[in-house]
Enzyme design. Structure first.
Site, PDB file in Angstrom:
ATOM      1  N   VAL A  14      22.244  26.876 -29.167  1.00  0.00           N
ATOM      2  CA  VAL A  14      21.695  26.795 -30.517  1.00  0.00           C
ATOM      3  C   VAL A  14      21.279  28.193 -30.957  1.00  0.00           C
ATOM      4  O   VAL A  14      20.760  28.986 -30.161  1.00  0.00           O
ATOM      5  CB  VAL A  14      20.481  25.841 -30.563  1.00  0.00           C
ATOM      6  CG1 VAL A  14      19.893  25.788 -31.972  1.00  0.00           C
ATOM      7  CG2 VAL A  14      20.876  24.446 -30.097  1.00  0.00           C
ATOM      8  N   SER A  50      18.206  19.385 -22.144  1.00  0.00           N
ATOM      9  CA  SER A  50      19.138  20.490 -22.354  1.00  0.00           C
ATOM     10  C   SER A  50      20.472  20.115 -21.756  1.00  0.00           C
ATOM     11  O   SER A  50      20.549  19.317 -20.814  1.00  0.00           O
ATOM     12  CB  SER A  50      18.618  21.774 -21.693  1.00  0.00           C
ATOM     13  OG  SER A  50      19.617  22.784 -21.678  1.00  0.00           O
ATOM     14  N   ASP A  93      -1.971  24.267 -24.813  1.00  0.00           N
ATOM     15  CA  ASP A  93      -0.997  24.526 -23.765  1.00  0.00           C
ATOM     16  C   ASP A  93      -0.735  23.190 -23.079  1.00  0.00           C
ATOM     17  O   ASP A  93      -1.620  22.641 -22.413  1.00  0.00           O
ATOM     18  CB  ASP A  93      -1.546  25.547 -22.770  1.00  0.00           C
ATOM     19  CG  ASP A  93      -0.533  25.953 -21.706  1.00  0.00           C
ATOM     20  OD1 ASP A  93       0.354  25.125 -21.387  1.00  0.00           O
ATOM     21  OD2 ASP A  93      -0.633  27.071 -21.182  1.00  0.00           O
ATOM     22  N   VAL A  94       0.465  22.664 -23.220  1.00  0.00           N
ATOM     23  CA  VAL A  94       0.747  21.304 -22.735  1.00  0.00           C
ATOM     24  C   VAL A  94       0.733  21.205 -21.220  1.00  0.00           C
ATOM     25  O   VAL A  94       0.773  20.091 -20.679  1.00  0.00           O
ATOM     26  CB  VAL A  94       2.100  20.786 -23.278  1.00  0.00           C
ATOM     27  CG1 VAL A  94       2.081  20.706 -24.793  1.00  0.00           C
ATOM     28  CG2 VAL A  94       3.251  21.655 -22.783  1.00  0.00           C
ATOM     29  N   TYR A 118      15.268  26.258 -14.646  1.00  0.00           N
ATOM     30  CA  TYR A 118      15.397  25.670 -15.982  1.00  0.00           C
ATOM     31  C   TYR A 118      16.240  24.398 -15.951  1.00  0.00           C
ATOM     32  O   TYR A 118      15.831  23.348 -16.463  1.00  0.00           O
ATOM     33  CB  TYR A 118      16.020  26.691 -16.929  1.00  0.00           C
ATOM     34  CG  TYR A 118      16.175  26.185 -18.348  1.00  0.00           C
ATOM     35  CD1 TYR A 118      15.067  26.075 -19.181  1.00  0.00           C
ATOM     36  CD2 TYR A 118      17.421  25.814 -18.852  1.00  0.00           C
ATOM     37  CE1 TYR A 118      15.200  25.603 -20.480  1.00  0.00           C
ATOM     38  CE2 TYR A 118      17.567  25.345 -20.141  1.00  0.00           C
ATOM     39  CZ  TYR A 118      16.452  25.242 -20.952  1.00  0.00           C
ATOM     40  OH  TYR A 118      16.583  24.769 -22.240  1.00  0.00           O
ATOM     41  N   ILE A 156      13.341  24.810 -32.832  1.00  0.00           N
ATOM     42  CA  ILE A 156      13.670  23.395 -32.963  1.00  0.00           C
ATOM     43  C   ILE A 156      12.417  22.576 -33.270  1.00  0.00           C
ATOM     44  O   ILE A 156      12.462  21.627 -34.057  1.00  0.00           O
ATOM     45  CB  ILE A 156      14.354  22.890 -31.684  1.00  0.00           C
ATOM     46  CG1 ILE A 156      15.747  23.535 -31.540  1.00  0.00           C
ATOM     47  CG2 ILE A 156      14.479  21.369 -31.685  1.00  0.00           C
ATOM     48  CD1 ILE A 156      16.396  23.293 -30.193  1.00  0.00           C
ATOM     49  N   ASN A 183       8.757  18.781 -27.185  1.00  0.00           N
ATOM     50  CA  ASN A 183       9.702  19.883 -27.365  1.00  0.00           C
ATOM     51  C   ASN A 183       9.287  21.167 -26.656  1.00  0.00           C
ATOM     52  O   ASN A 183      10.138  22.014 -26.368  1.00  0.00           O
ATOM     53  CB  ASN A 183       9.865  20.164 -28.867  1.00  0.00           C
ATOM     54  CG  ASN A 183      10.630  21.435 -29.139  1.00  0.00           C
ATOM     55  OD1 ASN A 183      11.831  21.531 -28.925  1.00  0.00           O
ATOM     56  ND2 ASN A 183       9.911  22.466 -29.612  1.00  0.00           N
TER      57      ASN A 183
END
Length: 250
Positions: free
Chosen positions: A180, A134, A56-57, A147, A15, A83
């Site tokens: 998706v 999500s 790496d965020v 998650y 995505i 994202n």
């Protein structure tokens, strides 16, 4: 190319790359962030003029360095698409704290860190933040303790951002994808799970990366200039029909 600059995290594939491709096609200058250096370079090569930054965020120092590079290169930032994320599916009893933190540090901490680091640039001209949640953050399901919770927190963080940053001219919205056809989904969704999803969704199919990217790009664009704090489920109607599927309990 126009002057606007868009930064997309987790942009090496899926995505994120689909979103970067659409934004690039709109004539925007794009910055691709990902921690997978090799995949990132491959992705950036498909988008002439794109800036690729390995980051790496979940690591504050890397985030600060990445945003400083964006400022040095372009001097502005108009769109931030948060994202980057990791998936994890398992029951509560098997989710130890290390596993929990691995999900939270990328899916939630990364959104916070990137948004905070980009705030100064985004506020210069008024900008847009689009966070990727999500369907698992909207509706509880089995095997999504970490998650689903991380994505629910991203949804609320989006509302907090919208409430606080509106006076700076910054809009914040959230796109919540349903099932998706990404490489990850193809790898972890058994035929039984895919059939169960199809049966539970009004559109009776998985979405495409491009379809999710279209929703993201709309909310990031000037066409959505009076839209903020909204949560858009790009899910084929899945949110309307529930997520407690028997096939997802195995």
């Amino acid at each position: 190319m126009n002057d606007t600059v868009a930064l997309i995290t987790g942009a090496a594939r899926g995505i994120g790359l689909a979103t970067a491709t659409l934004l690039h096609g709109e004539g925007r200058r794009v910055v691709l962030l990902d921690r997978d250096r090799d995949a990132l370079q491959t992705a950036a090569a498909t988008l002439p003029g794109a800036l690729a930054i390995t980051c790496d965020v979940s690591v504050p120092q890397q985030v600060s360095q990445a945003v400083a590079e964006v400022e040095q290169t372009f001097g502005r930032l108009d769109i931030l698409v948060n994202n980057a994320g990791v998936a994890d599916f398992g029951p509560l009893e098997e989710t130890d704290f290390t596993r929990w933190r691995r999900v939270m540090e990328t899916n939630l901490d990364g959104v916070f860190l990137m948004s905070q680091a980009c705030l100064s640039l985004l506020s210069q001209r008024g900008g847009a933040i689009v966070n990727i949640g999500s369907i698992s953050g909207l509706r509880a399901s089995t095997l999504r303790i970490a998650y689903g919770t991380s994505k629910a927190a991203v949804i609320h963080l989006t509302k907090q951002q919208a409430a606080e940053l509106g006076e700076l001219g910054i809009r914040a919205n959230c796109v919540c994808p349903g099932p998706v056809d990404t490489k990850l989904a193809l790898a972890v969704h058994s035929p039984e799970i895919r059939a169960a999803y199809h049966d539970a969704m009004p559109l009776n199919r998985y979405g495409t990366e491009r379809e999710i990217a279209e929703a993201i790009c709309f909310l990031a664009s000037e066409r959505a200039s009076f839209i903020t704090s909204q949560v858009l489920a790009a899910d084929g109607g899945f949110d309307a029909t529930g997520v407690g599927l028997p096939a997802l309990r195995v």
